[in-house]
Scaffold this motif. Structure first.
Motif, short mmCIF file in Angstrom:
data_model
loop_
_atom_site.label_atom_id
_atom_site.label_comp_id
_atom_site.label_asym_id
_atom_site.label_seq_id
_atom_site.Cartn_x
_atom_site.Cartn_y
_atom_site.Cartn_z
N THR A 73 -9.14 4.37 -0.55
CA THR A 73 -8.51 4.48 0.54
C THR A 73 -9.13 5.71 1.35
O THR A 73 -9.31 6.94 0.81
N LYS A 74 -9.55 5.42 2.69
CA LYS A 74 -9.99 6.38 3.42
C LYS A 74 -9.10 7.00 4.56
O LYS A 74 -8.57 6.17 5.15
N ILE A 105 -5.86 5.26 8.43
CA ILE A 105 -5.82 5.06 7.16
C ILE A 105 -6.53 3.47 6.94
O ILE A 105 -6.16 2.56 7.35
N ASP A 106 -7.65 3.61 6.14
CA ASP A 106 -8.60 2.39 6.09
C ASP A 106 -8.63 2.17 4.50
O ASP A 106 -9.08 3.07 3.70
N VAL A 107 -8.16 0.89 4.09
CA VAL A 107 -8.28 0.52 2.72
C VAL A 107 -9.39 -0.27 2.32
O VAL A 107 -9.59 -1.53 2.96
N TYR A 137 -11.09 10.72 0.57
CA TYR A 137 -10.89 9.25 0.19
C TYR A 137 -10.07 9.55 -1.17
O TYR A 137 -10.05 10.51 -1.90
N GLU A 167 -7.42 -4.29 7.89
CA GLU A 167 -7.29 -3.49 6.60
C GLU A 167 -7.07 -1.80 7.06
O GLU A 167 -7.24 -1.11 6.22
N THR A 168 -6.60 -1.84 8.33
CA THR A 168 -6.17 -0.43 8.56
C THR A 168 -4.79 -0.19 9.20
O THR A 168 -4.17 -1.17 9.55
N LYS A 193 -9.26 -0.02 -5.79
CA LYS A 193 -9.61 0.40 -4.35
C LYS A 193 -9.82 1.77 -3.84
O LYS A 193 -9.36 2.72 -4.52
N GLN A 234 0.76 -1.33 0.05
CA GLN A 234 0.11 -0.08 -0.04
C GLN A 234 0.87 1.22 0.07
O GLN A 234 0.40 2.40 -0.16
N MET A 280 1.27 7.25 -0.96
CA MET A 280 0.53 6.14 -1.00
C MET A 280 0.64 5.52 -2.50
O MET A 280 0.55 6.35 -3.53
#
Length: 301
Positions: free
Chosen positions: A221-222, A279-281, A211, A130-131, A219, A36, A157
């Motif tokens: 990413t948040k 960070i959340d994917v 986002y 996932e974070t 994907k 990531q 990123m």
């Protein structure tokens, strides 16, 4: 400890995170073995084993402290990214089976020769399914003297193609274009920001959640941040990339850098300032899910 020592967080299922003690930079974050984070092939990271001291690592997630931009007393963006941090705790598992580690950097004779204040920085990195959750503490350890500081959480990123990247959540925000010699302020009128030229924009008091969409149906990413009011968006594009000695000429295509920051923070004696970023994917979504994404997104400025 040697500068090239790395701390590995392993949550299982090929989900791992690597933190280099040089700058406490997160240099790898894999979810189901998918990377990531972008790190340049020409970065100092790949030469640490051969040198006693190297500057910043071009890539990953790191910190700029105590100054952003040019600085009359030292290198650009301060000294925290150039020094060797110590591991304080971990790797340790919590009740959710996430794994974390804590890293510290304290003032010494060298830092006081550049910036004459007593401080302690703490960087806590927590790897979830996932974070990736990053918490920072800045302590003023003086009994008498307050100080001001700047702080930036730098993040390169990894993406598949910058031309297909979309940044969502900054519509209506005021920004300053660092590449504009007029030094004017503008309002962002785009719901989706695309990149087709060099970009270095500071969005002021922007939404705490943005986002990043990778590709048309890739994907999402948040990024959620706390106590970091500004967001700097950066990509050097073609010409500027060629001027950076630690970045390949074509590598600009494979990253976007949303950098959370705060400038001119006042910290009284014997007090602590805290900030964090989650960070959340979410892995690739289909067209129907992409459309409904806008229905639930309401975090514009």
């Amino acid at each position: 400890m040697k500068e090239n020592e790395v701390v590995i967080l392993d949550r299982g299922d090929y989900t791992t995170c690597a933190v280099n003690l040089h700058g406490a930079v997160v240099t790898s974050w894999r979810i189901n073995n998918k990377e990531q984070i972008f790190v340049s092939r020409k970065s100092s990271l790949f030469y640490l084993r051969y040198h006693f001291h190297i500057g910043e690592i071009r890539g990953g997630i790191g910190v700029a402290f105590p100054k952003l931009g040019t600085w009359e007393f030292g290198r650009r963006h301060g000294f925290a990214r150039d020094l060797t941090w110590k591991i304080k705790t971990g790797p340790t598992y919590n009740r959710k089976e996430d794994v974390y580690a804590e890293f510290v950097l304290e003032s010494d004779a060298y830092t006081e020769s550049l910036w004459n204040y007593q401080f302690k920085l703490m960087n806590r990195v927590t790897l979830g399914k996932e974070t990736l959750f990053i918490e920072f503490h800045v302590e003023n350890r003086s009994n008498y003297l307050p100080f001001y500081f700047d702080f930036m959480l730098r993040f390169l990123m990894k993406i598949s193609d910058i031309s297909k990247c979309r940044i969502i959540g900054l519509k209506g925000c005021q920004f300053r274009d660092r590449l504009d010699k007029k030094k004017k302020y503008y309002n962002e009128d785009r719901s989706e920001i695309t990149i087709s030229n060099p970009v270095d924009r500071l969005y002021l008091n922007s939404s705490t959640t943005i986002y990043v969409k990778d590709g048309d149906f890739g994907k999402v990413t948040k990024l959620r941040r706390r106590n970091l009011p500004n967001l700097n968006l950066w990509n050097p594009w073609v010409d500027m990339a060629r001027e950076l000695p630690d970045l390949g000429d074509e590598e600009y295509r494979y990253f976007i850098s949303p950098e959370s920051c705060s400038e001119g923070v006042f910290l009284p004696p014997m007090s602590c300032w805290k900030a964090s970023q989650l960070i959340d994917v979410t892995e690739p979504v289909d067209h129907q899910s992409t459309c409904s994404f806008y229905d639930i997104f309401d975090d514009y400025c």
